[in-house]
Design an enzyme around this catalytic site. Structure first.
Site, PDB file in Angstrom:
ATOM      1  CG  ASP A  16     -30.855  40.403  60.765  1.00  0.00           C
ATOM      2  OD1 ASP A  16     -30.598  39.296  60.243  1.00  0.00           O
ATOM      3  OD2 ASP A  16     -31.527  40.521  61.810  1.00  0.00           O
ATOM      4  CD1 TRP A  21     -35.891  41.064  50.439  1.00  0.00           C
ATOM      5  CD2 TRP A  21     -35.029  39.393  49.207  1.00  0.00           C
ATOM      6  NE1 TRP A  21     -35.897  41.467  49.125  1.00  0.00           N
ATOM      7  CE2 TRP A  21     -35.372  40.459  48.350  1.00  0.00           C
ATOM      8  CE3 TRP A  21     -34.466  38.235  48.667  1.00  0.00           C
ATOM      9  CZ2 TRP A  21     -35.161  40.407  46.969  1.00  0.00           C
ATOM     10  CZ3 TRP A  21     -34.275  38.181  47.293  1.00  0.00           C
ATOM     11  CH2 TRP A  21     -34.614  39.261  46.458  1.00  0.00           C
ATOM     12  NE  ARG A  29     -31.321  31.021  56.594  1.00  0.00           N
ATOM     13  CZ  ARG A  29     -31.625  32.115  57.305  1.00  0.00           C
ATOM     14  NH1 ARG A  29     -32.875  32.405  57.574  1.00  0.00           N
ATOM     15  NH2 ARG A  29     -30.674  32.896  57.754  1.00  0.00           N
ATOM     16  CG  HIS A  33     -27.124  34.729  52.568  1.00  0.00           C
ATOM     17  ND1 HIS A  33     -27.496  35.551  53.606  1.00  0.00           N
ATOM     18  CD2 HIS A  33     -27.237  33.459  53.029  1.00  0.00           C
ATOM     19  CE1 HIS A  33     -27.812  34.796  54.665  1.00  0.00           C
ATOM     20  NE2 HIS A  33     -27.675  33.532  54.329  1.00  0.00           N
ATOM     21  NE  ARG A  67     -27.222  32.442  60.656  1.00  0.00           N
ATOM     22  CZ  ARG A  67     -27.836  33.445  60.060  1.00  0.00           C
ATOM     23  NH1 ARG A  67     -27.976  33.445  58.743  1.00  0.00           N
ATOM     24  NH2 ARG A  67     -28.311  34.446  60.766  1.00  0.00           N
ATOM     25  CG  LEU A 127     -15.704  53.968  51.977  1.00  0.00           C
ATOM     26  CD1 LEU A 127     -16.480  54.810  52.998  1.00  0.00           C
ATOM     27  CD2 LEU A 127     -16.696  53.217  51.094  1.00  0.00           C
ATOM     28  NE  ARG A 184     -30.428  43.066  63.793  1.00  0.00           N
ATOM     29  CZ  ARG A 184     -29.913  42.085  64.523  1.00  0.00           C
ATOM     30  NH1 ARG A 184     -29.234  42.374  65.598  1.00  0.00           N
ATOM     31  NH2 ARG A 184     -30.096  40.821  64.185  1.00  0.00           N
TER      32      ARG A 184
HETATM   33  C1  IPE Z   1     -26.547  39.487  63.180  1.00  0.00           C
HETATM   34  O1  IPE Z   1     -27.629  38.865  62.578  1.00  0.00           O
HETATM   35  C2  IPE Z   1     -25.292  39.111  62.479  1.00  0.00           C
HETATM   36  C3  IPE Z   1     -25.127  39.669  61.146  1.00  0.00           C
HETATM   37  C4  IPE Z   1     -25.942  40.484  60.556  1.00  0.00           C
HETATM   38  C5  IPE Z   1     -23.939  39.271  60.464  1.00  0.00           C
HETATM   39  P1  IPE Z   1     -28.228  37.496  63.125  1.00  0.00           P
HETATM   40  O2  IPE Z   1     -29.360  37.151  62.236  1.00  0.00           O
HETATM   41  O3  IPE Z   1     -27.149  36.492  63.264  1.00  0.00           O
HETATM   42  O4  IPE Z   1     -28.714  37.907  64.586  1.00  0.00           O
HETATM   43  P2  IPE Z   1     -29.867  37.306  65.505  1.00  0.00           P
HETATM   44  O5  IPE Z   1     -29.669  35.830  65.560  1.00  0.00           O
HETATM   45  O6  IPE Z   1     -31.173  37.663  64.884  1.00  0.00           O
HETATM   46  O7  IPE Z   1     -29.698  37.993  66.824  1.00  0.00           O
HETATM   47  C1  IPE Z   2     -28.258  38.402  57.587  1.00  0.00           C
HETATM   48  O1  IPE Z   2     -29.430  37.767  57.213  1.00  0.00           O
HETATM   49  C2  IPE Z   2     -27.011  37.726  57.064  1.00  0.00           C
HETATM   50  C3  IPE Z   2     -26.231  37.011  58.083  1.00  0.00           C
HETATM   51  C4  IPE Z   2     -26.477  37.006  59.364  1.00  0.00           C
HETATM   52  C5  IPE Z   2     -25.088  36.249  57.628  1.00  0.00           C
HETATM   53  P1  IPE Z   2     -29.952  36.485  57.955  1.00  0.00           P
HETATM   54  O2  IPE Z   2     -29.339  35.298  57.331  1.00  0.00           O
HETATM   55  O3  IPE Z   2     -29.764  36.598  59.424  1.00  0.00           O
HETATM   56  O4  IPE Z   2     -31.504  36.531  57.598  1.00  0.00           O
HETATM   57  P2  IPE Z   2     -32.720  36.394  58.595  1.00  0.00           P
HETATM   58  O5  IPE Z   2     -32.470  37.353  59.717  1.00  0.00           O
HETATM   59  O6  IPE Z   2     -32.721  34.976  59.064  1.00  0.00           O
HETATM   60  O7  IPE Z   2     -33.914  36.749  57.802  1.00  0.00           O
HETATM   61 MG    MG Z   3     -30.809  37.399  60.930  1.00  0.00          MG
END
Ligand code: IPE
Ligand code: IPE
Ligand code: MG
Length: 237
Positions: A16, A21, A29, A33, A67, A127, A184
């Protein structure tokens, strides 16, 4: 914990913080990724070096489908690209590649590619790398309950004898040990509908670093933190 259990057999990572970042750097965003893939590679290497047998990654939740369309399609495209780029190296290093989740929601091209990679690497034993894609804990428990209910229709007299291990065989994680450690990143202290059944006795570690900053050294530190835990499973020692 006994000495041989100091190393977790299964480490699971909730990746997450990619969006934040990127935002910190004034970028879109999706840039986070892209950079996150480098963290995945680093953690796979670190897991192999440490002798961890199962590494699982929460890559995309059922809720993440909500999203914006362009972010969803970028993430799916990234999955295809990452598989194409990494599969030779994963296979060479003895990695068995597995994708678990609600595969019905993935497009056919991606599903075919996933199938090909899983088939190609199924004999590898160094693994097991599990990617949870279009996954959520409640979805998994519900699909398991539905499948079991269908099987039970023919044998209602067996329902009373169903135990947790019998039920777990219907979860998509059948054959994969429960995670010993769930990490996490990004400072959020929640599971966000991840491995709700399988994580019942997992050790949890929440780290402040954003996923693209989480690299080998951080993975090793997580293993060190795990080695100091005292897992009691509700018992008195
Ligand atoms: C959890 O992250 C899902 C993944 C890391 C794939 P999210 O960014 O979707 O979770 P919330 O919305 O902060 O709970
Ligand atoms: C985790 O990063 C990746 C996925 C959930 C797909 P986020 O996209 O949730 O990034 P933040 O949490 O919004 O910073
Ligand atoms: Mg997130």
């Amino acid at each position: 914990m006994s000495k041989e259990n100091l190393l977790p057999a299964h480490v699971s990572l909730i990746m997450d913080g990619n969006g934040r970042w990127a935002k910190e750097r004034g970028k879109e965003r999706v840039y986070g990724h892209f950079e996150g893939v480098n963290s995945v590679r680093a953690c796979v290497e670190a897991a192999i070096e440490a002798g961890v047998k199962y590494l699982s990654l929460f890559a995309f939740s059922e809720e993440n489908w909500s999203r914006p369309d362009d972010e969803v399609s970028t993430l799916m495209g990234l999955m295809v690209k990452a598989m194409a780029n990494e599969m030779d190296s994963l296979d060479r290093n003895g990695v068995r590649f597995v994708v678990l989740g609600n595969r019905d929601r993935l497009d056919a091209g991606l599903n075919d590619e996933i199938e090909r990679c899983m088939e190609r690497t199924k004999g590898n034993e160094v693994l097991t790398l599990v990617i949870f894609l279009s996954y959520s804990g409640k979805w998994d428990i519900l699909q398991a309950a539905k499948k079991m209910a269908r099987d039970m229709l023919a044998h209602p007299e067996d329902i009373a004898d169903v135990g947790p291990d019998d039920f777990a065989r219907y979860l998509v994680t059948d054959g994969i040990p429960d995670p010993d450690l769930i990490v996490r990143t990004s400072g959020e202290s929640r599971l966000s509908n991840y491995l709700l059944w399988q994580g019942a006795y997992s050790e949890l570690l929440f780290v402040d670093k954003l996923w693209p900053d989480f690299r080998k050294e951080d993975f090793r530190k997580a293993l060190e933190s795990y080695a100091k835990r005292d897992r009691r499973y509700g018992k008195v020692k």
